[in-house]
Scaffold this motif. Structure first.
Motif, short mmCIF file in Angstrom:
data_model
loop_
_atom_site.label_atom_id
_atom_site.label_comp_id
_atom_site.label_asym_id
_atom_site.label_seq_id
_atom_site.Cartn_x
_atom_site.Cartn_y
_atom_site.Cartn_z
N LEU A 150 0.82 -1.21 0.00
CA LEU A 150 0.00 0.00 0.00
C LEU A 150 0.86 1.26 0.00
O LEU A 150 0.46 2.30 -0.57
CB LEU A 150 -0.92 -0.01 1.22
N SER A 151 2.03 1.21 0.60
CA SER A 151 2.90 2.40 0.61
C SER A 151 3.32 2.78 -0.81
O SER A 151 3.40 3.97 -1.15
CB SER A 151 4.12 2.14 1.49
N PHE A 152 3.58 1.80 -1.67
CA PHE A 152 3.94 2.10 -3.06
C PHE A 152 2.73 2.63 -3.83
O PHE A 152 2.86 3.57 -4.62
CB PHE A 152 4.48 0.84 -3.74
N VAL A 153 1.58 2.03 -3.59
CA VAL A 153 0.38 2.47 -4.31
C VAL A 153 -0.02 3.88 -3.88
O VAL A 153 -0.42 4.71 -4.71
CB VAL A 153 -0.77 1.47 -4.04
N ARG A 154 0.08 4.16 -2.58
CA ARG A 154 -0.26 5.50 -2.09
C ARG A 154 0.70 6.55 -2.65
O ARG A 154 0.30 7.68 -2.96
CB ARG A 154 -0.23 5.51 -0.57
N GLU A 155 1.96 6.18 -2.80
CA GLU A 155 2.93 7.12 -3.35
C GLU A 155 2.60 7.47 -4.79
O GLU A 155 2.83 8.61 -5.24
CB GLU A 155 4.33 6.50 -3.26
N ARG A 156 2.01 6.55 -5.51
CA ARG A 156 1.68 6.79 -6.91
C ARG A 156 0.32 7.48 -7.08
O ARG A 156 0.18 8.41 -7.88
CB ARG A 156 1.70 5.47 -7.68
N PHE A 157 -0.69 7.02 -6.34
CA PHE A 157 -2.06 7.49 -6.58
C PHE A 157 -2.55 8.50 -5.54
O PHE A 157 -3.57 9.15 -5.76
CB PHE A 157 -3.02 6.29 -6.60
N GLY A 158 -1.88 8.62 -4.41
CA GLY A 158 -2.31 9.57 -3.40
C GLY A 158 -3.24 8.96 -2.36
O GLY A 158 -3.75 7.84 -2.52
N GLN A 159 -3.49 9.72 -1.31
CA GLN A 159 -4.28 9.24 -0.19
C GLN A 159 -5.75 9.05 -0.57
O GLN A 159 -6.40 8.10 -0.14
CB GLN A 159 -4.17 10.23 0.98
N ALA A 160 -6.30 9.96 -1.35
CA ALA A 160 -7.73 9.89 -1.67
C ALA A 160 -8.07 8.63 -2.45
O ALA A 160 -9.08 7.96 -2.18
CB ALA A 160 -8.16 11.14 -2.44
#
Length: 532
Positions: free
Chosen positions: A139-149
């Protein structure tokens, strides 16, 4: 409600018994008839004229007696009927003793023993904790790419799984401590642990399709690969800086101070070499449009990069904590002296601000002994601080615990010192468990969870004590774990280190699939396969 199958069996069984009894009775009646029939027909002939009186020469012998031969057949038939009836009765009796309900195979599973239930609970805790940790890494990689929202739904599911897991660990710790005591209640406690872990896994399994939809790895890994490679380049530079930081730690502090991060630089380099191999494999598979293999390589690389980040962060974190502790030691000594002076004051004397001092909890004799112990601790810390390199975190631990034993309470700088020590211990145990989760067992993880709860509740001393226990148990597990991958020891790109870290799931001889966001049913969905 009783099923129709079970309700119908007794009636059919009774029907069979009635038929057999009827047959036996009919046989007996038939035999009796054969016996009675000759008696009924002895005088049944037509009347004949009376013979003349007087003797008649050559007269025939009287014919009014029944011949014994006439009774043989009825006797044989009756005996046969009795024998058949007796045989049927014996057969029914034997069958009733050696069978259960006819036509029903009833298998009652044996109740698991307490030892079996404990093993299941331990395995469930480890599996759920691994799922939560792997999910957080991806999830840390995905959040870095797509953002928190965009990742809010995935974050919410992960937080819910953490909540369930925390509750399961709390139940397990009470169980380990003997609470509850009743056998049935303890059995239910284990059921609760397993159920909470299953719910944590279900939460993550339910959102695994959303993770795959958002990432879109089946359409290509371009964007995700760029994020992983950018973090990889950053960590390469950080690892070189971490090596210099460890060397500086050994110059400024004694070996025990740097022991929590011993070997971390080498492990971080191994993780980066492993990541390099799989980043290259990911790009090659993506160029050949092998999306399945590309996704597996990407997840393996991401897991290794995340753990390399944990290892390098641990070094910088410990360095910062040691420097902060070194700055706190002088004021902590001053605060401890004030606490000792207050404990020596007569009962009822006022403090400097006019408020009454709390009455010491220990008895007078015990208090004197504890005061003497605290004096010795403070004197020892002063001698260490002025004689050369020393471990400031350990010094703060000894100061705060010596004062805590007086029962007068802590305030100001001593509270801050106790919290710093606890934060450092909990973080060290957490980092070690995260990068060795393939070997760490349930007991160490449960104590780590307890230490985290204690720190959040403000009980710094308990958090420090339990987290140190957790670290000791985790290190013991790693020492006894070994590796089943013969010939890969010392190979940074091999599966041994990745399996030890939980990056690969150890389901296949080559290390198995990489761990992904998901529960037990979905976390291993990205499988390697030979290049097409």
């Amino acid at each position: 409600m009783t099923s129709s199958l079970i309700r119908g069996r007794p009636r059919r069984a009774k029907a069979h018994i009635r038929v057999r009894v009827t047959h036996a009775v009919l046989g007996a009646v038939a035999g009796a008839g054969w016996l009675v029939l000759p008696l009924m027909t002895i005088n049944a002939g037509e009347p004949v004229p009376a013979a003349p009186t007087g003797p008649v020469a050559g007269a025939a012998a009287p014919q009014d007696e029944t011949s014994p031969a006439d009774l043989v057949l009825p006797l044989v038939a009756g005996g046969a009927a009795v024998v058949l009836a007796g045989y049927g009765y014996l057969r029914r009796t034997r069958r009733a003793r050696s069978r259960t309900t006819p036509g029903i195979v009833s298998v009652t599973p044996a109740a698991p023993t307490p030892a079996d239930s404990e093993r299941q609970a331990r395995a469930a805790l480890v599996l759920a904790d691994d799922c939560v940790r792997a999910g957080g890494e991806e999830l840390s990689f995905v959040r870095e790419r797509f953002g928190q929202a965009e990742t809010e739904r995935l974050t919410h599911a992960l937080d819910a799984a953490r909540t369930e897991l925390s509750a399961a660990f709390a139940i397990w710790r009470r169980y380990e401590e003997g609470v509850p005591e009743d056998a049935d209640a303890r059995r239910q406690a284990l059921v609760g642990v397993i159920g909470r872990c299953a719910e944590a896994g279900r939460r993550l399994d339910a959102e695994a399709p959303e993770m795959d939809r958002l990432r879109g790895l089946d359409r290509g890994v371009g964007g995700a690969l760029e994020v992983a490679e950018a973090r990889f380049r950053e960590l390469t530079a950080r690892t070189a800086a971490a090596q210099d930081a460890v060397a500086a730690l050994h110059v400024r502090f004694p070996p025990p101070a740097a022991e929590p991060v011993t070997g971390y630089v080498e492990q971080a380099k191994d993780r980066l070499v492993f990541a390099t191999t799989h980043l290259n494999g990911c790009r090659q598979a993506d160029d050949s449009a092998d999306r399945t293999r590309a996704a597996a390589h990407l997840r393996a690389a991401e897991g290794a990069i995340a753990q390399a980040g944990t290892l390098t962060t641990a070094i910088s974190r410990l360095t910062a904590h040691l420097e902060e502790a070194a700055a706190l030691v002088p004021p902590a000594l001053t605060g401890a002296e004030a606490e000792l002076a207050g404990a020596r004051e007569p009962e009822g004397e006022k403090a400097e601000d006019g408020s009454p001092r709390p009455r010491p909890v220990p008895a007078a004799g015990e208090l004197r002994a504890r005061l003497a112990h605290a004096d010795g601790v403070l004197a020892g810390v002063r001698a260490e601080a002025t004689s050369g390199p020393y471990d400031p975190l350990d010094a703060l631990r000894r100061i705060t615990r010596a004062v805590a034993r007086l029962g007068t309470g802590r305030a100001g700088v001593l509270d801050a010192a106790a919290v710093l020590v606890a934060r450092s211990s909990v973080a060290g145990a957490e980092e070690f468990t995260a990068v060795h989760r393939g070997a760490v067992g349930a007991e160490a993880r449960a104590r780590l969870a307890e230490a985290t709860r204690s720190l959040a509740a403000g009980d710094a001393e308990a958090a420090d004590t339990v987290s140190r226990q957790a670290r000791d148990l985790a290190e013991r597990d790693v020492r006894t774990h070994g590796t089943p991958y013969v010939g890969t020891d010392g190979d940074p790109a091999g599966p041994a280190g990745a399996v030890l870290g939980g990056i690969l799931l150890a389901e296949d001889p080559d290390g198995g699939p990489p761990a992904a966001y998901g529960g037990p049913a979905t976390r291993g969905r990205h499988h390697f396969r030979p290049p097409s």
